[in-house]
Write a protein that holds these residues in place. Structure first.
Motif, short mmCIF file in Angstrom:
data_model
loop_
_atom_site.label_atom_id
_atom_site.label_comp_id
_atom_site.label_asym_id
_atom_site.label_seq_id
_atom_site.Cartn_x
_atom_site.Cartn_y
_atom_site.Cartn_z
N ASP A 149 -28.23 31.86 23.26
CA ASP A 149 -28.85 31.03 24.28
C ASP A 149 -30.06 31.75 24.89
O ASP A 149 -31.13 31.14 25.08
CB ASP A 149 -27.80 30.70 25.35
N VAL A 150 -29.90 33.03 25.18
CA VAL A 150 -31.02 33.81 25.73
C VAL A 150 -32.17 33.83 24.73
O VAL A 150 -33.33 33.61 25.09
CB VAL A 150 -30.56 35.25 26.08
N MET A 151 -31.84 34.07 23.47
CA MET A 151 -32.91 34.14 22.45
C MET A 151 -33.65 32.80 22.36
O MET A 151 -34.87 32.77 22.32
CB MET A 151 -32.32 34.51 21.09
N ARG A 152 -32.91 31.70 22.36
CA ARG A 152 -33.54 30.38 22.25
C ARG A 152 -34.42 30.08 23.45
O ARG A 152 -35.50 29.53 23.32
CB ARG A 152 -32.44 29.31 22.13
N ARG A 153 -33.94 30.46 24.66
CA ARG A 153 -34.70 30.12 25.86
C ARG A 153 -35.88 31.06 26.10
O ARG A 153 -36.95 30.65 26.50
CB ARG A 153 -33.78 30.14 27.09
N TYR A 154 -35.65 32.36 25.85
CA TYR A 154 -36.67 33.35 26.26
C TYR A 154 -37.64 33.74 25.16
O TYR A 154 -38.70 34.29 25.44
CB TYR A 154 -36.00 34.59 26.86
N ARG A 155 -37.26 33.54 23.93
CA ARG A 155 -38.23 33.83 22.85
C ARG A 155 -38.04 32.79 21.76
O ARG A 155 -37.51 33.04 20.70
CB ARG A 155 -38.16 35.27 22.35
N PRO A 156 -38.53 31.57 22.09
CA PRO A 156 -38.19 30.39 21.28
C PRO A 156 -38.85 30.29 19.92
O PRO A 156 -38.48 29.44 19.12
CB PRO A 156 -38.66 29.23 22.18
N PHE A 157 -39.84 31.15 19.62
CA PHE A 157 -40.46 31.11 18.28
C PHE A 157 -40.92 32.54 17.91
O PHE A 157 -41.14 33.37 18.80
CB PHE A 157 -41.62 30.10 18.22
N PRO A 158 -41.07 32.82 16.61
CA PRO A 158 -41.29 34.20 16.16
C PRO A 158 -42.50 34.91 16.79
O PRO A 158 -42.44 36.10 17.05
CB PRO A 158 -41.45 34.07 14.65
N LYS A 159 -43.60 34.18 17.04
CA LYS A 159 -44.79 34.86 17.58
C LYS A 159 -44.82 34.82 19.11
O LYS A 159 -45.85 35.09 19.72
CB LYS A 159 -46.06 34.26 16.98
N HIS A 160 -43.71 34.46 19.74
CA HIS A 160 -43.64 34.39 21.21
C HIS A 160 -43.90 35.79 21.80
O HIS A 160 -43.49 36.81 21.24
CB HIS A 160 -42.26 33.88 21.63
N TRP A 161 -44.54 35.81 22.98
CA TRP A 161 -44.95 37.10 23.59
C TRP A 161 -43.78 38.05 23.81
O TRP A 161 -43.95 39.27 23.70
CB TRP A 161 -45.73 36.85 24.88
N ARG A 162 -42.57 37.54 24.12
CA ARG A 162 -41.45 38.47 24.38
C ARG A 162 -41.00 39.18 23.12
O ARG A 162 -40.35 40.22 23.19
CB ARG A 162 -40.26 37.74 25.02
N ASN A 163 -41.35 38.64 21.95
CA ASN A 163 -40.99 39.33 20.71
C ASN A 163 -41.87 40.55 20.45
O ASN A 163 -41.57 41.36 19.58
CB ASN A 163 -41.09 38.36 19.52
N TYR A 164 -42.98 40.66 21.20
CA TYR A 164 -43.94 41.77 20.98
C TYR A 164 -44.29 42.48 22.28
O TYR A 164 -45.36 43.06 22.39
CB TYR A 164 -45.21 41.21 20.30
N LEU A 165 -43.40 42.40 23.26
CA LEU A 165 -43.69 42.92 24.60
C LEU A 165 -43.32 44.42 24.68
O LEU A 165 -42.14 44.76 24.79
CB LEU A 165 -42.88 42.13 25.63
N PRO A 166 -44.32 45.31 24.65
CA PRO A 166 -43.99 46.74 24.77
C PRO A 166 -43.33 46.98 26.12
O PRO A 166 -43.63 46.30 27.10
CB PRO A 166 -45.36 47.42 24.72
N ARG A 167 -42.45 47.94 26.17
CA ARG A 167 -41.63 48.13 27.38
C ARG A 167 -42.44 48.48 28.63
O ARG A 167 -41.96 48.30 29.73
CB ARG A 167 -40.57 49.19 27.12
N SER A 168 -43.65 48.99 28.47
CA SER A 168 -44.41 49.35 29.68
C SER A 168 -45.17 48.16 30.28
O SER A 168 -45.61 48.24 31.41
CB SER A 168 -45.43 50.45 29.33
N TYR A 169 -45.34 47.07 29.51
CA TYR A 169 -46.27 46.01 29.94
C TYR A 169 -45.77 45.17 31.11
O TYR A 169 -46.57 44.72 31.93
CB TYR A 169 -46.59 45.08 28.75
N TYR A 170 -44.46 44.93 31.18
CA TYR A 170 -43.96 44.04 32.24
C TYR A 170 -43.80 44.91 33.50
O TYR A 170 -42.70 45.21 33.95
CB TYR A 170 -42.63 43.41 31.81
N ILE A 171 -44.90 45.26 34.09
CA ILE A 171 -44.96 46.37 35.05
C ILE A 171 -44.84 45.93 36.51
O ILE A 171 -44.50 46.72 37.38
CB ILE A 171 -46.29 47.16 34.83
N THR A 172 -45.14 44.66 36.78
CA THR A 172 -45.37 44.32 38.20
C THR A 172 -44.11 44.41 39.05
O THR A 172 -44.19 44.70 40.23
CB THR A 172 -46.00 42.92 38.37
#
Ligand SMILES: NC(=O)c1ccc[n+]([C@@H]2O[C@H](COP(=O)([O-])OP(=O)(O)OC[C@H]3O[C@@H](n4cnc5c(N)ncnc54)[C@H](O)[C@@H]3O)[C@@H](O)[C@H]2O)c1
Length: 415
Positions: free
Chosen positions: A163-186
């Motif tokens: 369910d998490v995968m479907r909701r948060y990274r719904p397709f292969p090129k979705h940004w969360r599939n390529y989000l380096p760990r430092s980027y979500y910084i705020t």
């Protein structure tokens, strides 16, 4: 009665939460935009037929009388849309992060500097109850000069949660599939900057590489579970931060240390604060150590208490709409926003280059703008399918287990 500011919301997954907060703050949501018909239908159910629904941003931004927009589209995709709004003097509340590349940070600052409209970044964790209290304590002055602070945003999700995968990274090129760990910084850095006013000037970082078991929130290619980031700040203090981490147990925590004492929230899932002084620096009539749940003591306490992200969602909307009404510069302005983005982006370069330190630019300065105006390096796929130009894992040659990749693809293609 306050004038109802005519707002539009772009991107209706996270954006749906903004609708409620705007309405609660005497704003009107007159238009929404998402390419997904189901999300538009949900907005129609909430707002009634009077809301204008668009699939195309260029039509949405031309909605008659639109005064302000919330940008809640892809993480790395806010800048082109922010610029279009700012060119029309439409106020912008942008989701985090403000800019996915250094060059876009420069372009965004230039657009804000030309526009009559207000720009604010949605850093809602700065407004959570414990951070509200930590700010009050710190600014009260009893902790003394700021020396060191920690900000931790830790969001693991159960491996293999479909369910998490479907909701948060719904397709292969979705940004969360390529989000380096430092980027979500705020959510780690934003509260510290908001509370203390200190501004990072140098950054360095280390990865925590541990791909197995894979965390469901991030893509399999990410491989790392955290980035541990340090910044040196303009007041000689040091911050230790995570981007979006996935270690230990879920939660977020903040700690501010001055010369005389420290204040932090407890990692126990409550809003409890622990305030401690050195014995010789304890203010008169105060306990050396106190642990308590703070009160809001605000005219909107009930609405804040019921709102998402520990009250942060309501308070961000209130702040944004108040700044528009009073023509006030938000604290979470474009300079603070782009500094945060620069820390996340340059921390990643640090990781890819053996933890080398990088100077954090100040985009108020023309020379810093020029240095980065053509720097489009990105770990994300472009909206036109353009390939990433940076790896998203600290070990660039890392390839995830093909069986897990197949399982993920099965999950997101299953209806
Ligand atoms: N502040 C917070 O607490 C918080 C929480 C969650 C997400 N976010 C941020 O909110 C933003 C969105 O996150 P999300 O999880 O909703 O992302 P998402 O990718 O799941 O959703 C984005 C939505 O925008 C729509 N969209 C994207 N580009 C579009 C286009 N060109 N035209 C029309 N529709 C388009 C998509 O259809 C989708 O519904 C990100 O920047 C994220 O970092 C912030």
């Amino acid at each position: 009665m306050k004038k109802a500011i005519k707002c539009g919301v772009f991107g209706l997954f996270r954006g749906a939460a903004h609708i409620t907060s705007i309405l609660q703050n005497d704003g009107d949501v007159v238009a929404v935009c998402d390419r997904d018909e189901e999300k538009l239908e949900n907005a129609r159910k909430l707002l009634g037929d009077k809301v204008a629904c668009y699939k195309d941003f260029d039509e949405f931004i031309n909605h008659p009388g639109l005064e302000a927009v919330v940008l809640a589209n892809a993480f790395d995709g806010h800048v082109p849309f922010a610029i279009k709004a700012l060119e029309k003097d439409i106020h912008v509340l942008s989701e985090c992060i403000s800019n996915g590349t250094m060059a876009e940070g420069v372009a965004l600052v230039r657009a804000v500097e030309k526009s009559k409209a207000i720009y604010m970044v949605d850093e809602n964790f700065a407004f959570m109850k414990f951070n509200w209290e930590i700010k009050k304590v710190y600014q009260g002055g009893t902790l003394g000069k700021l020396l060191y602070a920690e900000g931790e945003y830790n969001h693991p999700e159960m491996p293999g949660d479909d369910d998490v995968m479907r909701r948060y990274r719904p397709f292969p090129k979705h940004w969360r599939n390529y989000l380096p760990r430092s980027y979500y910084i705020t959510h780690s850095l934003g509260p510290l900057m908001y509370i203390t006013g200190a501004k990072p000037i140098r950054v360095t970082a280390m990865p925590v590489f541990a791909p197995n078991p894979s965390d469901s929130l991030m893509g399999l290619d990410v491989g790392d579970r955290a980035a541990i980031i340090t910044t040196l700040n303009d007041d000689d203090s040091v911050f230790k931060l995570t981007g979006c981490a996935a270690f230990g147990a879920h939660g977020q925590s903040y700690r501010i240390c001055g010369v005389k004492g420290q204040v932090e929230n407890l990692r126990d899932g409550t809003d409890r604060i622990l305030l401690s002084y050195n014995e010789w620096d304890t203010p008169q009539g105060v306990n050396r150590q106190s642990c308590y749940v703070p009160e809001w003591n605000d005219k909107d306490s009930a609405l804040i208490e019921a709102s998402g992200h520990g009250g942060g969602d309501f308070l961000v909307a209130r702040e944004f709409l108040t700044c528009i009404r009073e023509n006030k510069e938000p604290v979470l302005n474009v300079y603070l926003a782009t500094t945060m983005a620069s820390v996340g982006i340059l921390a990643w370069r640090s990781i890819l280059n053996g933890s080398k330190p990088y100077e954090v630019p100040d985009f108020r300065k023309e020379e810093d703008k020029i240095k980065y105006e053509n720097d489009y390096l990105t770990p994300f796929y472009g909206p036109d399918g353009k390939e990433p130009t940076l790896p998203c894992c600290s070990r660039p040659d890392y390839k995830p287990d093909p069986k897990l990749v197949e399982e993920y693809l099965n999950v997101v293609t299953k209806k």
